[in-house]
Design a protein around this motif. Structure first.
Motif, PDB file in Angstrom:
ATOM      1  N   THR A  35      34.097  38.381  28.680  1.00  0.00           N
ATOM      2  CA  THR A  35      35.032  37.456  28.056  1.00  0.00           C
ATOM      3  C   THR A  35      36.044  38.198  27.194  1.00  0.00           C
ATOM      4  O   THR A  35      37.248  37.917  27.240  1.00  0.00           O
ATOM      5  N   VAL A  36      35.572  39.156  26.417  1.00  0.00           N
ATOM      6  CA  VAL A  36      36.467  39.930  25.560  1.00  0.00           C
ATOM      7  C   VAL A  36      37.463  40.709  26.396  1.00  0.00           C
ATOM      8  O   VAL A  36      38.661  40.756  26.094  1.00  0.00           O
ATOM      9  N   VAL A  41      44.689  41.619  26.022  1.00  0.00           N
ATOM     10  CA  VAL A  41      45.866  42.066  26.751  1.00  0.00           C
ATOM     11  C   VAL A  41      45.984  43.574  26.557  1.00  0.00           C
ATOM     12  O   VAL A  41      46.121  44.056  25.431  1.00  0.00           O
ATOM     13  N   LEU A  42      45.926  44.325  27.655  1.00  0.00           N
ATOM     14  CA  LEU A  42      45.961  45.774  27.555  1.00  0.00           C
ATOM     15  C   LEU A  42      47.380  46.328  27.607  1.00  0.00           C
ATOM     16  O   LEU A  42      47.650  47.398  27.088  1.00  0.00           O
ATOM     17  N   ASP A  43      48.299  45.606  28.208  1.00  0.00           N
ATOM     18  CA  ASP A  43      49.676  46.074  28.345  1.00  0.00           C
ATOM     19  C   ASP A  43      50.534  45.410  27.260  1.00  0.00           C
ATOM     20  O   ASP A  43      50.706  44.191  27.265  1.00  0.00           O
ATOM     21  N   PRO A  44      51.084  46.187  26.327  1.00  0.00           N
ATOM     22  CA  PRO A  44      51.863  45.578  25.243  1.00  0.00           C
ATOM     23  C   PRO A  44      53.120  44.854  25.724  1.00  0.00           C
ATOM     24  O   PRO A  44      53.574  43.904  25.097  1.00  0.00           O
ATOM     25  N   THR A  48      54.384  40.968  24.626  1.00  0.00           N
ATOM     26  CA  THR A  48      55.682  40.581  24.057  1.00  0.00           C
ATOM     27  C   THR A  48      56.349  39.526  24.925  1.00  0.00           C
ATOM     28  O   THR A  48      57.027  38.642  24.423  1.00  0.00           O
ATOM     29  N   GLN A  49      56.167  39.599  26.242  1.00  0.00           N
ATOM     30  CA  GLN A  49      56.748  38.583  27.131  1.00  0.00           C
ATOM     31  C   GLN A  49      56.106  37.223  26.874  1.00  0.00           C
ATOM     32  O   GLN A  49      56.766  36.203  26.853  1.00  0.00           O
TER      33      GLN A  49
END
Length: 53
Positions: A35-36, A41-44, A48-49
């Motif tokens: 679940t974690v 979100v691994l891609d910053p 931001t999107q």
């Protein structure tokens, strides 16, 4: 009057219950870990999107 002498079946039952408890605990840890990882979100750039919407 309490029974002071435990039969052999009690020791076997206890070890079986401990094993089952450990297996269930491992399953819960696995589910929490999945679940974690899924909600993180691994891609910053993706984060931001999503924040702009």
């Amino acid at each position: 009057m309490a029974i002071t002498k435990l039969h052999d079946i009690h020791a076997r039952r206890r070890s079986r219950n401990v094993g089952l408890g450990l297996a269930l605990a491992a399953f819960v840890v696995l589910l929490i870990g999945l679940t974690v990882v899924k909600v993180t979100v691994l891609d910053p750039s993706i984060a931001t999107q999503e924040a702009q919407y």
